[in-house]
Motif scaffolding. Structure first.
Motif, PDB file in Angstrom:
ATOM      1  N   LYS A 113       2.944  -2.954  -1.356  1.00 31.22           N
ATOM      2  CA  LYS A 113       4.108  -3.844  -1.307  1.00 31.22           C
ATOM      3  C   LYS A 113       3.819  -5.211  -1.909  1.00 31.22           C
ATOM      4  O   LYS A 113       4.691  -6.076  -1.932  1.00 31.22           O
ATOM      5  CB  LYS A 113       4.562  -4.028   0.149  1.00 31.22           C
ATOM      6  CG  LYS A 113       4.988  -2.743   0.844  1.00 31.22           C
ATOM      7  CD  LYS A 113       6.215  -2.128   0.203  1.00 31.22           C
ATOM      8  CE  LYS A 113       6.682  -0.900   0.980  1.00 31.22           C
ATOM      9  NZ  LYS A 113       7.866  -0.272   0.347  1.00 31.22           N
ATOM     10  N   ASN A 155      10.493 -16.060  -3.208  1.00 28.71           N
ATOM     11  CA  ASN A 155      11.193 -14.853  -3.676  1.00 28.71           C
ATOM     12  C   ASN A 155      10.351 -14.014  -4.633  1.00 28.71           C
ATOM     13  O   ASN A 155      10.883 -13.284  -5.465  1.00 28.71           O
ATOM     14  CB  ASN A 155      12.528 -15.216  -4.338  1.00 28.71           C
ATOM     15  CG  ASN A 155      13.503 -15.840  -3.356  1.00 28.71           C
ATOM     16  OD1 ASN A 155      13.644 -15.356  -2.226  1.00 28.71           O
ATOM     17  ND2 ASN A 155      14.149 -16.918  -3.763  1.00 28.71           N
ATOM     18  N   ASN A 158       9.590  -9.396  -1.417  1.00 33.29           N
ATOM     19  CA  ASN A 158      10.794  -9.165  -0.624  1.00 33.29           C
ATOM     20  C   ASN A 158      10.558  -9.406   0.861  1.00 33.29           C
ATOM     21  O   ASN A 158      11.431  -9.895   1.569  1.00 33.29           O
ATOM     22  CB  ASN A 158      11.297  -7.730  -0.824  1.00 33.29           C
ATOM     23  CG  ASN A 158      11.813  -7.505  -2.225  1.00 33.29           C
ATOM     24  OD1 ASN A 158      12.363  -8.413  -2.851  1.00 33.29           O
ATOM     25  ND2 ASN A 158      11.649  -6.293  -2.740  1.00 33.29           N
ATOM     26  N   ARG A 159       9.366  -9.045   1.306  1.00 31.42           N
ATOM     27  CA  ARG A 159       9.030  -9.220   2.721  1.00 31.42           C
ATOM     28  C   ARG A 159       7.529  -9.364   2.858  1.00 31.42           C
ATOM     29  O   ARG A 159       6.772  -9.044   1.948  1.00 31.42           O
ATOM     30  CB  ARG A 159       9.537  -8.048   3.568  1.00 31.42           C
ATOM     31  CG  ARG A 159       9.034  -6.695   3.132  1.00 31.42           C
ATOM     32  CD  ARG A 159       9.572  -5.596   4.025  1.00 31.42           C
ATOM     33  NE  ARG A 159       9.157  -5.792   5.406  1.00 31.42           N
ATOM     34  CZ  ARG A 159       9.525  -4.975   6.400  1.00 31.42           C
ATOM     35  NH1 ARG A 159      10.333  -3.959   6.170  1.00 31.42           N
ATOM     36  NH2 ARG A 159       9.095  -5.208   7.620  1.00 31.42           N
TER      37      ARG A 159
END
Length: 247
Positions: A113, A155, A158-159
């Protein structure tokens, strides 16, 4: 008649199962992407996170996964006798500790991620009084959290790609007594020396246990692990107070 041994006097007047005063101070270096000063009693480690685009060459075939790594060093005046700076010839101990820090942090990161970025945690010991590797792991997680949160706020992620928290603590047997969070005076005379890395979910990441001057039993090992895991619960609570990770 045998005279009973006097109770061991510990730093800060603490009990056998008590840690030294712990303090984690984040955002201490403005030029770092994340930073934390980890203080375990008189042991102080400065942990700084740097985010860089790209990953090592061997990692490029991982289809967008990131990487988290660490470097560790002791500053020359961190001990009573000046230690030489490490330039080309790295100390084996330093390399072993930085690998431990990297493994520990990666255990709670979803690198798929992150995208192709590398986060390097530099852990520099300012003052050493035992437990520098465990302080490094605990403080490095705070610096890593803050660096990744910076990417979320910008940004670029995303997380937050963290699955949880990781912290570490030392324990050992000194003069036949099980003790938590050894300072140097205890560590240098330990019969058994153990370092425990664990997560906020109660999982164990790594156990490093050595009979320095004697062997130890399974029951003694279980006692040290129980003591260590209870301490890690307290450490992750301190991490959370600093970062608000679980708020």
């Amino acid at each position: 008649m045998t005279t009973p041994e006097a109770p061991r006097e510990r730093s800060y007047g603490r009990a056998a199962d008590q840690m030294r005063p712990i303090k984690l101070t984040n955002d201490i270096i403005k030029t770092a992407d994340g930073s934390c000063l980890a203080e375990f009693g008189d042991t102080r480690v400065l942990c700084c996170a740097t985010v860089e685009e790209g990953v090592p060459k061997w990692r490029r075939a991982s289809h967008g996964c990131g990487w988290v790594t660490a470097e560790y060093a002791m500053l020359p005046a961190s001990t009573a006798r000046r230690s030489k700076r490490e330039y080309g010839a790295r100390k084996g101990r330093s390399m072993e500790i930085e690998r431990l820090i990297g493994r520990s942090l990666r255990s709670v990161v979803r690198m798929e991620k992150m995208g192709e970025i590398t986060v390097t945690l530099d852990c520099d010991v300012i003052q050493a009084d035992g437990g520098t590797r465990t302080a490094s792991v605990t403080g490095a997680w705070v610096a890593l959290h803050d660096a990744l949160m910076g990417l979320v706020r910008a940004n670029k992620l995303n997380r937050l790609p963290l699955t949880g928290q990781v912290a570490a603590i030392s324990a050992g047997i000194v003069g036949g007594e099980a003790l938590l969070d050894l300072d140097y005076s205890e560590d240098s005379h330990a019969d058994v020396d153990l370092n425990l890395v664990g997560t906020d979910a109660g999982g164990i990441v790594e156990v490093q246990g050595t009979g320095e001057r004697s062997t130890f039993s399974r029951a003694q090992l279980d006692g040290l692990l129980d003591m260590g895991q209870a301490a890690i619960e307290r450490l992750v609570a301190i991490q959370n107070d600093v970062t608000g990770f679980r708020d």
